[in-house]
Design a protein around this motif. Sequence first.
Motif, short mmCIF file in Angstrom:
data_model
loop_
_atom_site.label_atom_id
_atom_site.label_comp_id
_atom_site.label_asym_id
_atom_site.label_seq_id
_atom_site.Cartn_x
_atom_site.Cartn_y
_atom_site.Cartn_z
N LYS A 226 98.50 55.47 44.10
CA LYS A 226 99.52 54.26 43.59
C LYS A 226 100.50 54.91 42.66
O LYS A 226 101.72 54.79 42.56
N ASP B 71 107.82 56.40 46.67
CA ASP B 71 107.73 56.84 48.34
C ASP B 71 106.89 55.88 48.80
O ASP B 71 105.67 55.48 48.51
N ASP B 72 107.43 54.98 49.59
CA ASP B 72 106.89 53.91 50.23
C ASP B 72 105.63 54.19 51.19
O ASP B 72 104.85 53.42 51.43
N GLN B 73 106.06 55.30 51.64
CA GLN B 73 104.86 55.94 52.78
C GLN B 73 103.55 56.39 52.02
O GLN B 73 102.71 56.83 52.75
N LEU B 74 103.53 56.49 50.80
CA LEU B 74 102.40 57.10 50.07
C LEU B 74 101.51 55.84 49.15
O LEU B 74 100.33 55.87 48.81
N TYR B 75 102.14 54.54 49.35
CA TYR B 75 101.33 53.41 48.92
C TYR B 75 100.16 53.02 49.77
O TYR B 75 100.10 53.36 50.94
N ALA C 269 103.06 57.35 44.31
CA ALA C 269 104.00 56.53 45.22
C ALA C 269 105.02 55.63 44.27
O ALA C 269 106.13 55.83 44.61
N ASP D 238 99.40 63.29 51.35
CA ASP D 238 100.35 62.21 51.99
C ASP D 238 99.16 60.91 51.90
O ASP D 238 98.14 61.11 51.46
N ARG D 239 99.84 59.94 52.58
CA ARG D 239 98.68 58.83 52.60
C ARG D 239 97.38 59.20 53.30
O ARG D 239 96.35 58.72 53.08
#
Length: 587
Positions: free
Chosen positions: A250, A258-262, A253, A222-223
Amino acid sequence: MPQIHAFSSLASNPLPHSITFSSSPAPIHRRLHHHRPPNLRRLTSRVVQLTRRKQLHQIFEEIELAKRQYGELNTIVMNAVLEACVHCGNVDLALKIFDEMAKPDGCGVDGVTYGTLLKGLGEARKIDEAFQILESVEHGTAPGRPKLSAPIIYGLLNALIEAGDLRRANGLLARYGFLLREGGNPSVSAYNLLMKGYISGGCPQAAVNMYDEIIQLGLEPDRLTYNTLIFACIKTENLDAAMQFFEEMKDRAQNFCDDQLYPDVITYTTLLKGFGEAKDLHSVQKIVLEMKSQDLFIDRTAFTTMVDVLLNCGSIKGALCIFGEMMKRAGANACLRPKPHLYLSLMRAFAVIGDYTIAKTLHKRLWPDSSGTISLAVQEEADHLLMEAAFNAGQLDAAIEKLTNIITRWKGISWTSRGGMVALCIEALLGFSKSLFSPYLLPLVMPGEPIESIMIPFEATRPLLGTLQLNNVVMRFFKDPVVPIIDEWGSCIGLLHREDCHEMNAPLSKMMRSSPPCITTRTSIDHVIDLVLEKKYKMIIVVKHDNFHGTNYSLRAVGVFTAEQLCNLIAASSKVPKQKLPICRSF
């Protein structure tokens, strides 16, 4: 197996009177008017606010007032109070609160209560008590009978990792790691915590190596995983690997939508710090542009990082542009107002290049425009930097004016400080006749000569025996402000000052200041004068060079040098004007 009461006995002492919880119900007439339980959300929010300020005493005052008004408070409020104790580092008080909550007539405990208490025990390094609690929860004997869950052990696990205690952290995972498993394997959150622990423990490369294990187990980073990996790469100064993880972050994502990975603002600021340390201006500028082009909220920390790294890379104009943008946005959002240290960072840069105008503007706006407490050390350094900027700009009169203000306001200046170096340059340009520090000429001595050439013989000071009582020699201290004290073998064992003579029937050795300041006969006069001026010594003991072995007790003294002698040397200088003679500084 130990029960929960085994550790609760630590909290068996009653709470202080000011924070004692009353278990008595509310008055009958008040309960008759309460058709529904009171809304305690506002009280909970208040406790959270006071916790951030670490105002623990105020929290208990308001809790006691609320108990008198509402009766017994609920578990949510008391969990917030428990968190306040842990946040303020008072785990003993947290144990007492837990004991009150867990009583039959208490508000009760839940999983949040246990998670908070375990976190506090971990931070306080009370690991045995923490494991006793976990065992009681596991066997169903703990008050409230909570079920073992990931949130309960996360607080303790994080505390162990923060402390760098990876041995116990791995032991905790080995025993209770099944709570954190996904598909039979530890969750990515557990790996994130372990990587954080390796970095805190000084092994960032071990954190990077865990990435392969995460991928082999089929876990999805994850991020936080990528942010931790990038930080570990920065710690190992492997900027290429940090950029690889950044680009992979990037790409994943985008591929998985997946916006939560940017990358977030933490990702960018971590990279900025790494390239800023390497003084890679091109990469720093590229990251700043990309960061500003993204749909991110750039907070005060991010703006501060951008300014700091640009200054470190030598881009003063770039740093000033970012600072200007920060100030512009701060007009609509006060949370973006810079901290005082950012003003100092900019002032240091402009002081070096001699831009007195901008340094003066920053100095002027430090007080009204910065956020947070401006300490005395910050204020003093700001004054020093303004003087330095004026001096480097060639404005000697302005620099002299600032130095005069510094001497007046701060009662002197340290020669070893950055401002002190500037003050020395100003002194050299002014000369002795116009010096701001009032130097005195010493016509009777040469600073490089040994102190034995001007010292007073030790016998001439008429030392006193330490076993004498003060009432027998009290008149001596009406004349002399300080007298050497000797033992029965004639060795100097201390100095007795007039202000310390407060027991008439006591021996002198009881009131003296032991370990008198000592020098050898070969010590130079200028060094001894510096000791008298800087340390405010009234008398310094002189011993033979061969007899001094680094200890200041039981010394066979041969002479002394006093502050009174120095004053006499200074007074004699006024009778010998216009001579190039040795100097003694006056502060």
